[in-house]
Design an enzyme around this catalytic site. Structure first.
Site, short mmCIF file in Angstrom:
data_model
loop_
_atom_site.label_atom_id
_atom_site.label_comp_id
_atom_site.label_asym_id
_atom_site.label_seq_id
_atom_site.Cartn_x
_atom_site.Cartn_y
_atom_site.Cartn_z
N ARG A 37 0.83 -1.22 0.00
CA ARG A 37 0.00 0.00 0.00
C ARG A 37 0.86 1.27 0.00
NH1 ARG A 37 -4.96 -1.93 3.93
NH2 ARG A 37 -6.39 -2.33 2.21
N LYS A 199 -18.49 -17.31 2.22
CA LYS A 199 -19.95 -17.31 2.30
C LYS A 199 -20.64 -16.55 1.18
CE LYS A 199 -20.01 -17.66 7.28
NZ LYS A 199 -20.28 -16.97 8.53
N GLY A 355 -7.92 -8.06 -0.89
CA GLY A 355 -8.16 -9.06 0.15
C GLY A 355 -7.43 -10.37 -0.12
N GLY A 378 -12.50 -4.31 0.87
CA GLY A 378 -13.86 -3.86 1.19
C GLY A 378 -14.36 -2.82 0.20
P1 AMP Z 1 -14.22 -14.22 2.18
O1 AMP Z 1 -13.71 -13.30 3.25
O2 AMP Z 1 -15.70 -14.44 2.22
O3 AMP Z 1 -13.71 -13.85 0.80
O4 AMP Z 1 -13.65 -15.65 2.53
C1 AMP Z 1 -12.28 -15.95 2.53
C2 AMP Z 1 -12.10 -17.24 3.28
O5 AMP Z 1 -12.86 -18.27 2.68
C3 AMP Z 1 -10.68 -17.74 3.30
O6 AMP Z 1 -10.16 -17.59 4.59
C4 AMP Z 1 -10.79 -19.21 2.91
O7 AMP Z 1 -10.07 -20.06 3.77
C5 AMP Z 1 -12.28 -19.47 3.06
N1 AMP Z 1 -12.73 -20.58 2.20
C6 AMP Z 1 -12.53 -20.72 0.90
N2 AMP Z 1 -13.03 -21.89 0.46
C7 AMP Z 1 -13.58 -22.50 1.51
C8 AMP Z 1 -14.23 -23.76 1.70
N3 AMP Z 1 -14.43 -24.58 0.68
N4 AMP Z 1 -14.65 -24.07 2.94
C9 AMP Z 1 -14.44 -23.23 3.97
N5 AMP Z 1 -13.83 -22.03 3.86
C10 AMP Z 1 -13.39 -21.67 2.65
#
Ligand code: AMP
Length: 398
Positions: A37, A199, A355, A378
């Site tokens: 950054r 999610k 991210g 974000g």
């Molecule tokens: P996000 O902040 O929603 O972009 O999620 C990122 C996180 O999703 C990372 O820390 C990954 O470890 C997790 N992740 C990715 N694939 C999976 C999966 N199949 N099951 C559980 N967690 C996951």
């Protein structure tokens, strides 16, 4: 751009207040652990100094929540900036008050000053007008180069613009808005979005907004399993958001209605849990064992996604394809990054939304091989959701 940019304002001899995003990770020994950054803000800082402006840099670091937390000092960032610029940087251990005013008054053309963490004052995140006014009084013009905080209406991103005559976008801000804006407004087609991460709930607005704009959406990561459940498939112990199953069903039917190709994994890497020494297998998505969970996309999925990406002219990527923090479940994410590097070389525009996906690209050693890697996870997510970023909206119209 409809907003003033750094190139529209007189810099010479003037005090230029610059909101940078030096929210960098620090090591246990208190050094900057990742300076991307700071590096990203150099073009703006260099321009001000070269044009004989006086740069007064302000930033936050971490979440000190209105308290002076020494572990969240910006002093290490000043040191790193000094070595990157190859010239001394004056650091003041406050962002307001007599010491700051004195340092500002002593600043000469071509010199640079960094002030202490803005979030040592809770007035910053409260967007307190008095605090914003005091910040504004330090400069004759304001430049916002902190894309990573542009989705927050804080005193140093939004409030300050009300009390200073000219507020303009810096080069980093301009670059972020150019790439993300072009993808949303005028993408070369086919336009493909890759979405992953844990999610659906965190990405639902992005999926909805992109649905009207893209030709294909490739889904990986934990969120795929709620879609599978919505399709009536067995997902074993994979991540499930049971309250989002109906939503997943709606998204699937909306994609069909809009004729957007909505690609889910064909196979997954399964294990009992995410750990480095886990025993792993690859299974088709019809064959996930009841006691295991899907933790990465499998090789057939990588192949199918790569075929789709090979045709793409614009790609936006947000979220890892698996639990990439562990090598055993990182292959899908790394392969997607490699495919993006390949198509970038052939002329596609590839944009990574910050991210985790940005860390994965860096880990794969590909950060210079993609068109644009956003510095704001974000902020880029909110931009892709179609929201107006308050820090951008507040800049002076051209
Ligand atoms: P996000 O902040 O929603 O972009 O999620 C990122 C996180 O999703 C990372 O820390 C990954 O470890 C997790 N992740 C990715 N694939 C999976 C999966 N199949 N099951 C559980 N967690 C996951």
């Amino acid at each position: 751009m409809e907003k003033l940019t750094i190139d529209d304002i007189e810099l010479k001899g003037r005090n230029i207040l610059v909101r940078v995003d030096f929210n960098v990770p620090l090591s246990e020994t208190g050094e900057v652990a990742d300076d991307k950054r700071i590096v990203a803000s150099l073009p703006t800082i260099r321009k001000i100094l070269q044009d004989g402006g006086k740069a007064i840099l302000i930033s936050h670091l971490g979440r000190p929540k209105g308290k002076k937390v020494p572990e969240m000092s910006l002093a290490p960032a000043a040191k790193r900036l000094e070595s990157l610029l190859g010239r001394p940087i004056r650091f003041v251990n406050d962002c307001l008050g007599p010491d700051v005013e004195k340092a500002v008054s002593e600043l000469k053309p071509g010199e640079c000053l960094l002030l202490e963490n803005l979030r040592y004052y809770k007035e910053e995140t409260d967007n307190d007008p008095e605090f914003a006014k005091k910040l504004a009084n330090l400069g004759e013009a304001f430049i916002n180069d902190a894309f990573g905080t542009a989705h927050r209406a804080h005193a140093s991103t939004e409030g300050v613009t009300k009390y200073i005559k000219q507020s303009a976008a810096g080069y980093l801000m301009q670059k972020e808005l150019k790439y993300l804006g072009m993808a949303l407004a005028d993408p070369q087609r086919p336009f493909v979005a890759i979405l992953g991460g844990a999610k659906i709930s965190g990405k639902i607005d992005v999926i909805s907004n992109l649905m009207d704009k893209v030709d294909a959406i490739l889904i990986g990561g934990g969120m795929a399993f709620t879609f599978f459940r919505a399709m009536g498939k067995e997902i074993g112990k994979s991540l499930l958001e049971s309250d989002k199953i109906d939503l997943a069903r709606e998204i699937l039917s909306k994609a069909a209605e809009k004729k957007v190709s909505f690609m889910l994994p064909r196979d997954v890497v399964v294990a009992e849990e995410a750990k480095e020494d886990a025993a792993t297998h690859v299974v088709g998505i019809e064959a996930i064992p009841p006691d295991l969970q899907g933790l990465d996309i499998g090789p057939k999925t990588v192949e199918a996604f790569s075929r789709e990406l090979a045709k793409a002219k614009t790609v936006v990527w947000n979220g890892p394809m698996g639990v990439f923090e562990f090598d055993k479940f990182a292959a899908g994410t790394i392969k997607v990054a490699e495919e993006l590097a390949r198509i970038t070389e052939k002329g596609a525009t590839t944009i990574v939304g910050g991210g985790d996906s940005a860390s994965a690209v860096a880990r794969a050693g590909l950060k210079d091989k993609l068109s644009h890697i956003s510095t704001g996870g974000g902020a880029s997510l909110e931009f892709l959701e179609g929201k107006t970023l308050p820090g951008v909206a507040a800049l002076t119209d051209k």
